[in-house]
Design an enzyme around this catalytic site. Sequence first.
Site, PDB file in Angstrom:
ATOM      1  N   VAL A  69      27.211  19.012   0.861  1.00 16.22           N
ATOM      2  CA  VAL A  69      27.152  17.277   0.931  1.00 16.22           C
ATOM      3  C   VAL A  69      26.950  16.603   2.556  1.00 16.22           C
ATOM      4  O   VAL A  69      27.813  17.080   3.632  1.00 16.22           O
ATOM      5  CB  VAL A  69      28.886  16.910   0.429  1.00 16.22           C
ATOM      6  CG1 VAL A  69      29.415  15.948   0.408  1.00 16.22           C
ATOM      7  CG2 VAL A  69      29.066  17.997  -0.840  1.00 16.22           C
ATOM      8  N   GLU A 161      25.857  14.528  -2.004  1.00 14.86           N
ATOM      9  CA  GLU A 161      26.026  13.365  -1.027  1.00 14.86           C
ATOM     10  C   GLU A 161      27.926  12.705  -1.340  1.00 14.86           C
ATOM     11  O   GLU A 161      28.421  12.348  -1.871  1.00 14.86           O
ATOM     12  CB  GLU A 161      25.227  12.161  -0.838  1.00 14.86           C
ATOM     13  CG  GLU A 161      25.024  11.933  -2.400  1.00 14.86           C
ATOM     14  CD  GLU A 161      25.665  11.283  -3.486  1.00 14.86           C
ATOM     15  OE1 GLU A 161      26.908  10.490  -3.246  1.00 14.86           O
ATOM     16  OE2 GLU A 161      25.291  11.645  -4.122  1.00 14.86           O
ATOM     17  N   GLY A 303      28.630  12.214  -8.073  1.00 17.56           N
ATOM     18  CA  GLY A 303      28.373  13.001  -6.730  1.00 17.56           C
ATOM     19  C   GLY A 303      28.456  13.935  -6.213  1.00 17.56           C
ATOM     20  O   GLY A 303      29.121  14.711  -6.356  1.00 17.56           O
ATOM     21  N   GLU A 304      28.628  14.189  -4.576  1.00 21.52           N
ATOM     22  CA  GLU A 304      29.662  15.598  -4.216  1.00 21.52           C
ATOM     23  C   GLU A 304      28.558  16.573  -4.125  1.00 21.52           C
ATOM     24  O   GLU A 304      29.031  17.530  -3.698  1.00 21.52           O
ATOM     25  CB  GLU A 304      30.712  15.385  -4.320  1.00 21.52           C
ATOM     26  CG  GLU A 304      31.661  14.011  -4.172  1.00 21.52           C
ATOM     27  CD  GLU A 304      32.950  14.379  -4.174  1.00 21.52           C
ATOM     28  OE1 GLU A 304      33.509  15.779  -4.377  1.00 21.52           O
ATOM     29  OE2 GLU A 304      34.148  13.255  -4.683  1.00 21.52           O
ATOM     30  N   GLY A 305      27.498  16.338  -4.964  1.00 24.11           N
ATOM     31  CA  GLY A 305      27.440  17.679  -5.542  1.00 24.11           C
ATOM     32  C   GLY A 305      27.469  18.464  -6.922  1.00 24.11           C
ATOM     33  O   GLY A 305      27.477  19.577  -6.914  1.00 24.11           O
TER      34      GLY A 305
END
Length: 336
Positions: A69, A161, A303-305
């Site tokens: 991340v 991200e 997000g964050e993966g």
Amino acid sequence: MPFKSLDELRAACLDLPAGSDTAAKAVASRQDTLTKPQGSLGRLETIAAWLARWQGRDMPKLDRVKVFVFAGNHGVTAQGVSAYPSEVTVQMVANFAGGGAAINQLARIAGAELDVIPLDLDHPTGDFTQVPAMDEKAFLAAVSAGYDAVTKDLDLVCFGEMGIGNTTPAAAISAALFGGGAEKWTGRGTGVDDAGLKRKVVAIEAGLKRHAAALADPLGVAAALGGRELAAIFGATLAARHLGIPVLLDGFVCTAAAAPLARLHPTGLSHTIAAHVSAESGHRRLLEALGLPPLLDLGMRLGEGSGACLAVNIVRSALECHARMASFAEAGVSEK
């Protein structure tokens, strides 16, 4: 720093290994002998062959899976494009470190390591409505940070991200690379209201106009309109290709970050799979433009993966079926 100039980076983007046809064909041949109708496991079969191609072995492995991340802050938030203030990026990085975010739980369930890499959070990128988001030095530093993060001992990587406001550069990059105007690519991100959505569109239109001279070059697009975490994802995606590591891409921001590689090389993203399609409106359109069918559609937009991490167990399932199912001959099952 592996890249000291844009020319060096461009050369690296054009020098991409093709993967192992031999390993992929061996997997496909074995799949046809297993106790099931040929092709009946659908994409699980092609995922196994994809793993084999990029790992270069006919019996792939998933001993080490890592989620990266990358976090960055964005000057374009000054245009009122996000529902949250920029300090949330730093606060969420602390939350990741404390184990309290969604990605912490999903990585644990997936049996994946988690590596959170903040990128100069005290220094946001330039507001791309006024100046380039990054000059060449800053862009190459961020790309190099992502490139250096990926190591050859990994079997599968997921990229994600964190960056308040980063759906705005993602939409700007998508519009610059694939056309269609700002409105076509712009969604509500973290939940902006109608006025905020309008501000996003206006900001992206301004950025596209201001940096029109850079838009013919995908690397110029990524530098002028992107962000540090997007540049790092680009670098990490490139490193994975050079090292023979398959990649699960996350949502809109992650896909937009990697997209310049596909514009630089026709098979630039062949080592990637789109883990899911985000609820962010531009993502489905971007996946279609890239020819990347998503594995999952769960209405996510975190997000964050997170979406990439959810797909890890699908990849594990594909490998287990490939490695552990019996053939017709081994099981004593009659073929048609």
